[in-house]
Enzyme design. Structure first.
Site, PDB file in Angstrom:
ATOM      1  N   LEU A 137       0.868  -1.179   0.000  1.00 39.23           N
ATOM      2  CA  LEU A 137       0.000   0.000   0.000  1.00 39.23           C
ATOM      3  C   LEU A 137       0.898   1.220   0.000  1.00 39.23           C
ATOM      4  O   LEU A 137       1.997   1.191   0.569  1.00 39.23           O
ATOM      5  CB  LEU A 137      -0.885   0.041   1.257  1.00 39.23           C
ATOM      6  CG  LEU A 137      -2.008  -0.987   1.412  1.00 39.23           C
ATOM      7  CD1 LEU A 137      -2.677  -0.806   2.772  1.00 39.23           C
ATOM      8  CD2 LEU A 137      -3.029  -0.878   0.297  1.00 39.23           C
ATOM      9  N   ASP A 138       0.438   2.306  -0.620  1.00 44.66           N
ATOM     10  CA  ASP A 138       1.193   3.556  -0.548  1.00 44.66           C
ATOM     11  C   ASP A 138       1.295   4.004   0.909  1.00 44.66           C
ATOM     12  O   ASP A 138       0.418   3.724   1.728  1.00 44.66           O
ATOM     13  CB  ASP A 138       0.499   4.659  -1.358  1.00 44.66           C
ATOM     14  CG  ASP A 138       0.580   4.427  -2.854  1.00 44.66           C
ATOM     15  OD1 ASP A 138       1.434   3.632  -3.288  1.00 44.66           O
ATOM     16  OD2 ASP A 138      -0.215   5.047  -3.583  1.00 44.66           O
ATOM     17  N   LYS A 139       2.346   4.745   1.210  1.00 46.68           N
ATOM     18  CA  LYS A 139       2.553   5.249   2.563  1.00 46.68           C
ATOM     19  C   LYS A 139       1.355   6.052   3.057  1.00 46.68           C
ATOM     20  O   LYS A 139       0.942   5.935   4.215  1.00 46.68           O
ATOM     21  CB  LYS A 139       3.815   6.119   2.593  1.00 46.68           C
ATOM     22  CG  LYS A 139       4.149   6.704   3.955  1.00 46.68           C
ATOM     23  CD  LYS A 139       5.452   7.491   3.908  1.00 46.68           C
ATOM     24  CE  LYS A 139       5.800   8.082   5.271  1.00 46.68           C
ATOM     25  NZ  LYS A 139       7.095   8.832   5.222  1.00 46.68           N
ATOM     26  N   THR A 170      -1.749   5.794   2.149  1.00 49.31           N
ATOM     27  CA  THR A 170      -2.998   5.040   2.122  1.00 49.31           C
ATOM     28  C   THR A 170      -3.139   4.216   3.390  1.00 49.31           C
ATOM     29  O   THR A 170      -2.194   3.566   3.833  1.00 49.31           O
ATOM     30  CB  THR A 170      -3.041   4.103   0.894  1.00 49.31           C
ATOM     31  OG1 THR A 170      -2.893   4.874  -0.298  1.00 49.31           O
ATOM     32  CG2 THR A 170      -4.351   3.343   0.832  1.00 49.31           C
TER      33      THR A 170
END
Length: 281
Positions: free
Chosen positions: A94-96, A98
């Site tokens: 997951l993106d940081k 998100t």
């Protein structure tokens, strides 16, 4: 912390280790477990079984380390969840910025099976986002070719690609508007069929309704006032096929930025119903 690029060589010093009967190389757990890491990770666990942990990752912490991620990240703390035989493994990312569900496999066989489910698209994912403005039409499917590029500040981001371009990848996202706030903002459920970098952020930007708080895919629309800061994107649900029985459905409650903005705009989680996939039928 060095990001590898094509053409670089990585040298590992020679070492010896015992191999178990099943062919796996045993992992040596730290002599003293990291109590701080365990105290951080334990409250994040929303599901656990013999094969996996599922965490509700907060926004703001990276999944893996990198040149710009600093010292603390989820992968660096996974020793604390070990059973002493295997080191837990990340199954996806997951993106940081998100928040939401992140699967951690407990052993190599589980990592392989779960990874195959992601690649085969048998595992279904549902994200919740708050967008700037309300999408029109309120529901549909977004398809595009996308590839890596750079913005005006030289930061890496996704841009429109072309069919037949060797570096472009096809991306598919279904979306449904769950609720709106006077057309200034909307709560949107997103179901990606593919897993491209920044896919959901890129697709909503292309639709004209960037995700609230996104500093890479910025809309020209007026941003609602009085909402929480940060990216409003949450990995809400995973529907995971199992070898026997019904699929496992795991859902992550809102917290932090998303929860604050839901309260401000009057969105109620109950509006989405109990079945995360029912919105897309």
């Amino acid at each position: 912390n060095t990001r590898l690029e094509a053409g670089m060589a990585v040298r590992l010093p020679p070492f010896t280790s015992k191999v178990s009967k099943n062919g796996d190389t045993p992992w040596s757990a730290p002599k003293q477990p990291n109590s701080k890491a365990l105290a951080f990770l334990k409250p994040l666990i929303v599901h656990e079984d013999d094969d996996m942990f599922v965490l509700n990752k907060p926004a703001g912490i990276a999944v893996q380390g990198g040149t710009k991620q600093g010292g603390r990240h989820i992968d660096g703390m996974l020793d604390a969840l070990s059973d002493g035989e295997h080191r837990p493994r990340l199954v996806h990312r997951l993106d940081k910025a998100t928040s939401g569900l992140l699967i951690i496999a407990k052993h190599p066989a589980a990592a392989s099976r779960l990874g195959d489910l992601f690649h085969s698209r048998e595992l279904e994912k549902v994200y919740w986002a708050v967008t700037v403005g309300a999408p029109h039409p309120p529901a549909g499917q977004l398809r595009s070719w996308m590839r890596k590029g750079k913005d005006e500040d030289g930061r890496e981001r996704m841009i429109l690609g072309h069919h037949g371009d060797k570096v472009s990848k096809h991306a598919i996202t279904d979306y449904v508007t769950v609720s709106t706030a006077a057309r200034r903002a909307a709560w949107v459920a997103l179901k990606p069929s593919t897993g491209r970098m920044h896919q959901l952020r890129f697709h909503m930007h292309e639709l004209g309704n960037s995700i609230l708080g996104d500093d890479k895919y910025i809309t020209r629309r007026e941003t609602p006032q009085g909402v929480a800061r940060g990216l409003h994107l949450h990995a809400r649900a995973l529907v995971i096929p199992r070898p026997h029985g019904k699929p496992l459905t795991v859902q992550a409650p809102l917290s932090g930025t998303m929860n604050e903005t839901f309260e401000t705009l009057g969105f109620l989680e109950s509006e989405a119903g109990k079945d995360p996939l029912a919105l897309f039928v």
